[in-house]
Every structure is written in structure tokens, then in C-alpha cells.
Design an enzyme around this catalytic site. Structure first.
Site, mmCIF file in Angstrom:
data_model
loop_
_atom_site.group_PDB
_atom_site.id
_atom_site.type_symbol
_atom_site.label_atom_id
_atom_site.label_comp_id
_atom_site.label_asym_id
_atom_site.label_seq_id
_atom_site.Cartn_x
_atom_site.Cartn_y
_atom_site.Cartn_z
ATOM 1 N N HIS A 87 -88.310 103.001 57.794
ATOM 2 C CA HIS A 87 -87.539 101.715 58.389
ATOM 3 C C HIS A 87 -88.800 101.173 59.713
ATOM 4 O O HIS A 87 -89.365 102.189 59.927
ATOM 5 C CB HIS A 87 -86.457 101.625 58.961
ATOM 6 C CG HIS A 87 -85.545 102.065 58.204
ATOM 7 N ND1 HIS A 87 -84.967 103.334 57.977
ATOM 8 C CD2 HIS A 87 -84.452 101.440 57.473
ATOM 9 C CE1 HIS A 87 -83.967 103.377 57.261
ATOM 10 N NE2 HIS A 87 -83.698 102.212 56.672
ATOM 11 N N ASP A 131 -88.193 103.221 62.684
ATOM 12 C CA ASP A 131 -88.253 104.727 62.620
ATOM 13 C C ASP A 131 -89.648 105.039 63.216
ATOM 14 O O ASP A 131 -89.763 106.184 63.812
ATOM 15 C CB ASP A 131 -88.178 105.180 61.182
ATOM 16 C CG ASP A 131 -86.840 104.788 60.497
ATOM 17 O OD1 ASP A 131 -85.794 104.638 61.241
ATOM 18 O OD2 ASP A 131 -86.923 104.776 59.268
#
Ligand code: XUL
Ligand code: CO
Length: 435
Positions: free
Chosen positions: A98, A101
Site C-alpha cells: 500500500h 507501507d
């Protein structure tokens, strides 16, 4: 047990090995039905669980510190170093992330995009050096408070706009890193009560966001697949992307078939009251099989535990579907899995991946054995044999009508289907697995 830093690349040592840091079944270059195990399985590392998750639960904080005593971009670069080191130790060739992240979330979209640009330069360098590739990217549109009522389905148009901006940035990052997929997991796209929800508008808006994403990415030359990742509940009580069948209907209604496929997660399937292989088969028969989030849940717990997959029945039946589909194209097996709260060391992370990779390798071997054995396939073929000739063939080819069939059936006696022989077939499965 050896310490993480002392562990070099994990090697295949065969089923008899007692070395915890070795593969027993995953032999990357072993050929099965003309392809290497590595090519069949296309393992990917999930950045969020592996590099960020720290063991917190509803009742307690971190049991594992993954900050390395750093913060900001410095910390995210260190995380990238660790991610690539881990993948190299495991021989994993793909990863998934993501946006949040891999780099810090800024106060504004502009700030987040700047961080994303910087970290993707860094990741690209690492990809070039190691040959590791991006399987898919996505945007986290569920963590921040602004997304509490959804992103594409938010009742607030400004939230929708920020979500669109985040999707654009995450697509740009995915394209820059050569990713072959872009995932939409519903996040908070669902509702808790219909008393405050305009379901029709929310679904239309979600489709608008997905359509914009498709149009933007295609205009930028993205040739990969978009995926919806079905999940029935959690975090909202009722997620709009409940299961594969629900998603297929959504894609059909909004003309998104062709560009969008399914990213099927084992634990999401069971939360929906389905088996993992039911969801895979449903995707296949609808022509939307795409990618897999490999993990498993706990039958006694009603939530998404995201455990490393070790159930060989499930991995075998999963790989049976994958083999029957002719394998992955743009998709792969992403370990959307994390070690338990009490398994809080980097050695545990390696052990989790080794267990999951071995379970899928064994599943692949057994699935091919099941196909080679042929008894189950033959049984299914024979079970439907009445549709291969005579009246059945005419039904299938569309030549019959209610009137013609009524005439045909009028004087038939003793009409019945043959035994389904479930126990016999389950015994064959056991024999292939353990015989
Ligand atoms: C949540 C989940 C996500 C998606 C990506 O249950 O599975 O991690 O895979 O957003
Ligand atoms: Co997932």
C-alpha cells in the site's frame, strides 16, 4: 535456533530435513508439468504485514519494534533494505504494497506524493539490483480518520476527491515500478447501518472511482490487471465487495469486466461462509480469476486472522484450481499473512514464510498428482455424461424448448441421478495426499 542475521539464503533440503531454516517441499527449479515451481507459484511478500505489522491487538501494543530506532524517510529506506534482504533470503521474487507501507503519509496529498516519488526511486534501484519485481500496488484508503465512512463510498465529496488523488499516486507508483496489478480491497467501502446510508449512490460512486482509475492507468500505458479483493465484513459490518459472486455482479453492472479481475484471499473466503476453492472456482467460471492473497483463518475465530497458510488440503485444492486455469498471468501468490503476536522475532517471520511456501509447494505437487491420477476429473466428466450426447447434448446446444422437453419427458419412468460418491472421492484425495 540460529539468529536472523546468521541465516543466509534458505535452501531446499528435502522432506527429511530437520533444519528449521530450510525448505522441505519448495524446490524452486524443480519442474512440474513443464514449468518450475518458482514459475508456477509466483510468491510475493506483503509489505504491510512483514515490514510494518508489530503485533498489536485490541488489548495490547507492539510486541515487535520494526522502526529500527529511526523515523521519517530514513526509517522507510531502512524498511526497504530489510524488505529486500528478507525476500532475497527467502528467494521471493515479488512484493506488494500500500502507498503508506513504503513511505510516510504527509499532511496533504502533495506531501504524500513527494515521499512516494522519493521512495519509489529507491525501490526501483533495489529492484534493478536484485531482479525482484512488484506484483501489485494499492492505496490505503481505510486507515486515516478521513476515510472512516469509506473512500469511494464516502458521503463527503472531498473525501472522494482525496481518495481519487491517492489512487492516482499509487497507480503512478505501480507503473513506475513495473507492477502487473493494481488492487482495490474495499477497506471501509461498506456500511454499518442502512439508517444512514444511500446504498445506490455509494455503489455508483465506487464504480465511478474504479472507472476513473481504469481510464487513467490505461491512458498511461498500464497493461496489467485491476483486481477487486472480496471480503464480506470487517471493518464494516457489510462490505460491498462481499464475495466473488457479488463482485462479478458489480463489475458486470458497471461495465468493468475485462479490466478487473479478482484477488482472492483465503481468510476472506471463509469469512464469507465459503471455502477458498469455492471462491477460486466462482472466479474461474466467471472469467475473472486473477491473483491470490495466500493466508488462512481460524475456524474458531470470526475475524481476519491473516495466518500463514499451512493447511495442505486447502493449498492442494487451491493449486488444483490454479493449474486448471493454466496458471497465473499477471497475478501471483501474495502472502497476506503475519506471524502471531507471540511470534515476535525476525526468525519467526522467516519461519512463517517457509511454512507458507512449503505448504503451497506441497499443494502444487499434490494438485498435479491429483490431476495425473485422473480419477476425480474422470468421475466429474462421467457424472455429467448425459449432457454429452442425446437429449442432454441438445439442451446444451440450445436446441430444446420447454415444450419440446415437456414432450420428451412426458412418459419417462424411474428418472434419477447417479450417486455423487462424495466419500469415495474424499478417500481418493486422502490417498493422493498421504498414500
Ligand atoms: C485486508 C486485506 C488487505 C488487502 C490490501 O483484509 O486483505 O491487506 O489485501 O489492501
Ligand atoms: Co488481502
Amino acid at each position: 535456533m540460529e539468529k536472523y542475521s546468521q541465516i543466509e539464503k534458505i535452501k531446499y533440503e528435502g522432506a527429511k530435513s530437520k533444519n528449521p531454516f530450510a525448505f522441505r517441499f519448495y524446490d524452486p527449479d524443480r519442474k512440474i508439468a513443464g514449468k518450475t515451481m518458482k514459475q508456477h507459484l509466483k510468491f510475493a511478500m506483503s509489505y504491510w504485514h512483514t515490514i510494518n505489522a508489530s503485533g498489536t491487538d485490541m488489548f495490547g501494543g507492539n510486541t515487535m519494534d520494526k522502526s529500527f530506532g529511526l523515523s521519517g524517510m530514513e526509517m522507510y529506506k531502512k524498511k526497504a533494505d530489510v524488505a529486500f534482504e528478507l525476500m532475497q533470503k527467502l528467494g521471493i521474487e515479488y512484493y506488494c504494497f500500500h502507498d503508506v507501507d513504503i513511505s510516510p503519509e504527509g499532511e496533504t496529498l502533495a506531501e504524500s506524493v513527494k515521499y512516494l516519488d522519493e521512495i519509489t526511486d529507491y525501490l526501483l534501484e533495489k529492484q534493478k539490483k536484485t531482479g525482484i519485481k512488484l506484483l501489485w500496488g494499492t492505496a490505503n484508503m481505510f486507515g486515516d480518520k478521513k476515510f472512516m465512512a469509506g473512500a469511494g463510498t464516502s458521503p463527503c465529496a472531498d473525501v472522494f476527491a482525496v481518495a481519487a488523488g491517492k489512487v492516482k499516486a499509487a497507480i503512478d507508483a505501480t507503473i513506475k515500478l513495473g507492477g502487473t496489478g493494481y488492487v482495490f480491497w474495499g477497506g471501509r467501502e461498506g456500511y454499518d447501518t442502512l439508517l444512514n446510508t444511500d446504498m445506490g449512490l455509494e455503489l455508483d460512486n465506487l464504480a465511478r472511482l474504479l472507472t476513473m482509475a481504469r481510464d487513467y492507468a490505461r491512458a498511461k500505458g498500464f497493461k496489467g490487471d485491476f483486481y477487486i479483493e472480496p471480503k464480506p465484513k470487517e471493518p464494516t459490518k457489510h462490505q460491498y465487495d462481499f464475495d466473488v459472486a457479488t463482485c462479478a455482479n458489480f463489475l458486470r453492472k458497471y461495465n468493468l469486466l475485462g479490466d478487473f479481475k479478482m484477488n482472492i484471499e483465503a481468510n476472506h473466503a471463509t469469512l464469507a461462509g465459503h471455502t477458498f476453492n469455492h471462491e477460486l472456482r466462482t472466479a474461474r467460471v466467471n472469467g475473472i480469476f486473477g491473483s491470490i492473497d495466500a493466508n488462512q483463518g481460524d475456524l474458531l475465530l470470526g475475524w481476519d486472522t491473516d495466518q500463514f497458510p499451512t493447511n495442505v488440503y486447502d493449498t492442494t485444492l487451491c493449486m488444483y484450481e490454479v493449474l486448471k486455469e493454466g496458471g497465473f498471468t499477471n497475478g501471483g501468490l501474495n502472502f497476506d499473512a503475519k506471524t502471531r503476536r507471540q511470534s515476535n522475532t525476525y526468525e519467526d517471520i522467516l519461519l512463517g514464510y517457509i511454512a507458507g511456501m512449503d505448504a503451497f509447494a506441497l499443494g502444487l505437487i499434490k494438485a498435479q498428482e491429483l490431476i495425473d491420477d485422473g480419477r476425480i476429473d474422470k468421475f466429474v466428466e462421467e457424472r455429467y455424461a448425459t449432457f454429452a450426447s442425446g437429449i442432454g447434448k441438445k439442451i446444451v446446444s440450445g436446441k430444446e424448448t420447454l415444450e419440446s422437453l415437456s414432450k420428451y419427458a412426458m412418459d419417462l419412468k424411474n428418472v434419477e441421478a447417479d450417486s455423487g460418491r462424495q466419500e469415495y472421492l474424499e478417500q481418493i484425495l486422502n490417498t493422493v495426499l498421504f498414500g
